[in-house]
Design an enzyme around this catalytic site. Structure first.
Site, PDB file in Angstrom:
ATOM      1  N   LYS A  11       0.817  -1.220   0.000  1.00  0.00           N
ATOM      2  CA  LYS A  11       0.000   0.000   0.000  1.00  0.00           C
ATOM      3  C   LYS A  11       0.857   1.279   0.000  1.00  0.00           C
ATOM      4  O   LYS A  11       2.064   1.231   0.268  1.00  0.00           O
ATOM      5  CB  LYS A  11      -0.919  -0.021   1.227  1.00  0.00           C
ATOM      6  CG  LYS A  11      -1.950  -1.154   1.197  1.00  0.00           C
ATOM      7  CD  LYS A  11      -2.933  -1.021   2.353  1.00  0.00           C
ATOM      8  CE  LYS A  11      -3.953  -2.138   2.344  1.00  0.00           C
ATOM      9  NZ  LYS A  11      -4.971  -1.966   3.405  1.00  0.00           N
ATOM     10  N   PHE A  59     -15.364   3.784   6.895  1.00  0.00           N
ATOM     11  CA  PHE A  59     -14.001   4.137   6.477  1.00  0.00           C
ATOM     12  C   PHE A  59     -13.782   4.036   4.964  1.00  0.00           C
ATOM     13  O   PHE A  59     -12.672   4.238   4.475  1.00  0.00           O
ATOM     14  CB  PHE A  59     -12.975   3.265   7.210  1.00  0.00           C
ATOM     15  CG  PHE A  59     -13.179   1.778   7.043  1.00  0.00           C
ATOM     16  CD1 PHE A  59     -12.752   1.120   5.903  1.00  0.00           C
ATOM     17  CD2 PHE A  59     -13.807   1.041   8.050  1.00  0.00           C
ATOM     18  CE1 PHE A  59     -12.946  -0.245   5.747  1.00  0.00           C
ATOM     19  CE2 PHE A  59     -13.996  -0.334   7.895  1.00  0.00           C
ATOM     20  CZ  PHE A  59     -13.565  -0.969   6.742  1.00  0.00           C
ATOM     21  N   ARG A  87      -1.737 -14.336   4.893  1.00  0.00           N
ATOM     22  CA  ARG A  87      -2.412 -13.628   5.985  1.00  0.00           C
ATOM     23  C   ARG A  87      -1.619 -13.760   7.289  1.00  0.00           C
ATOM     24  O   ARG A  87      -1.575 -12.838   8.104  1.00  0.00           O
ATOM     25  CB  ARG A  87      -3.859 -14.105   6.122  1.00  0.00           C
ATOM     26  CG  ARG A  87      -4.669 -13.665   4.896  1.00  0.00           C
ATOM     27  CD  ARG A  87      -6.093 -14.111   4.923  1.00  0.00           C
ATOM     28  NE  ARG A  87      -6.897 -13.352   5.874  1.00  0.00           N
ATOM     29  CZ  ARG A  87      -7.366 -12.123   5.652  1.00  0.00           C
ATOM     30  NH1 ARG A  87      -7.097 -11.494   4.533  1.00  0.00           N
ATOM     31  NH2 ARG A  87      -8.109 -11.515   6.555  1.00  0.00           N
ATOM     32  N   THR A  93      -5.111  -7.016  10.867  1.00  0.00           N
ATOM     33  CA  THR A  93      -5.406  -5.745  10.175  1.00  0.00           C
ATOM     34  C   THR A  93      -4.943  -4.546  10.989  1.00  0.00           C
ATOM     35  O   THR A  93      -4.349  -3.608  10.453  1.00  0.00           O
ATOM     36  CB  THR A  93      -6.937  -5.636   9.931  1.00  0.00           C
ATOM     37  OG1 THR A  93      -7.349  -6.784   9.192  1.00  0.00           O
ATOM     38  CG2 THR A  93      -7.290  -4.378   9.167  1.00  0.00           C
ATOM     39  N   ARG A 104       2.759  -6.246   9.317  1.00  0.00           N
ATOM     40  CA  ARG A 104       2.040  -5.109   9.915  1.00  0.00           C
ATOM     41  C   ARG A 104       2.625  -4.731  11.277  1.00  0.00           C
ATOM     42  O   ARG A 104       2.650  -3.546  11.625  1.00  0.00           O
ATOM     43  CB  ARG A 104       0.550  -5.428   9.992  1.00  0.00           C
ATOM     44  CG  ARG A 104      -0.103  -5.319   8.600  1.00  0.00           C
ATOM     45  CD  ARG A 104      -1.472  -5.881   8.594  1.00  0.00           C
ATOM     46  NE  ARG A 104      -2.209  -5.609   7.361  1.00  0.00           N
ATOM     47  CZ  ARG A 104      -3.231  -6.335   6.953  1.00  0.00           C
ATOM     48  NH1 ARG A 104      -3.660  -7.357   7.683  1.00  0.00           N
ATOM     49  NH2 ARG A 104      -3.850  -6.038   5.827  1.00  0.00           N
ATOM     50  N   GLU A 128      -9.790 -11.006  -7.261  1.00  0.00           N
ATOM     51  CA  GLU A 128      -8.845  -9.904  -7.059  1.00  0.00           C
ATOM     52  C   GLU A 128      -7.653 -10.025  -8.009  1.00  0.00           C
ATOM     53  O   GLU A 128      -7.154  -9.011  -8.507  1.00  0.00           O
ATOM     54  CB  GLU A 128      -8.385  -9.866  -5.597  1.00  0.00           C
ATOM     55  CG  GLU A 128      -9.503  -9.437  -4.656  1.00  0.00           C
ATOM     56  CD  GLU A 128      -9.054  -9.264  -3.211  1.00  0.00           C
ATOM     57  OE1 GLU A 128      -9.859  -8.746  -2.421  1.00  0.00           O
ATOM     58  OE2 GLU A 128      -7.906  -9.643  -2.874  1.00  0.00           O
TER      59      GLU A 128
END
Ligand code: CMP
Length: 140
Positions: A11, A59, A87, A93, A104, A128
């Site tokens: 990202k 959001f 994952r 998340t 993360r 996706e």
């Protein structure tokens, strides 16, 4: 366990901090192979289509704006149990809840700016991947 493919996105918070290589090393160390990869700048509209499943969430607008704010690196990862494995490597998340050593936990800045996206199930992965890549661009 079957060999699977999953869609990954590095990202904007991570690409702008020049973390693509460090994040890719995490995938490769976990036995995931990067079988397709491209750097792109999404429009907010494209991000909105990709994340349409979240369009009723509070959001959603912030998420789409963020995903269009700077380049992303979209990838197909391949390996045994790739969807769950990715994952695990990404972590929760919310980075505050992510296990030590996960992407993360090490790199994410907040629940919104959380460095990576990964497909959550086989059907999602298929859709996706097709959103970003043709079969010709995926070389296992
Ligand atoms: P991702 O795995 O890309 O899927 C949907 C994204 O929505 C998620 O990662 C987060 O980055 C984002 N998200 C989830 N919850 C929130 C929140 N409370 N505020 C902002 N973004 C969120």
């Amino acid at each position: 366990m079957a060999v699977e493919r999953t869609l990954s996105i590095i990202k904007p918070d991570a690409t702008t901090r020049n973390l693509t290589g460090k994040i890719n090393a995490k995938f490769e160390e976990a036995g995931l192979r990067i079988v397709a990869q491209k750097r792109m700048k999404l429009t907010k509209e494209q991000a909105g289509v990709f994340y349409a499943v979240h369009k009723e969430r509070p959001f959603y607008d912030e998420l789409c704006g963020f995903m269009a704010s700077a380049p992303v690196v979209v990838q197909v990862l391949e390996g045994e149990d790739a969807i769950a494995r990715n994952r695990d490597v990404m972590g929760a998340t919310n980075p505050a809840e992510a296990a030590e050593g996960t992407i993360r936990a090490e790199f994410a800045q907040s629940v919104g700016e959380n460095s990576v996206h990964g497909s959550d199930a086989p059907e999602t992965a298929k859709n996706e991947i097709a959103f970003f890549f043709s079969e010709l661009e995926i070389v296992g």
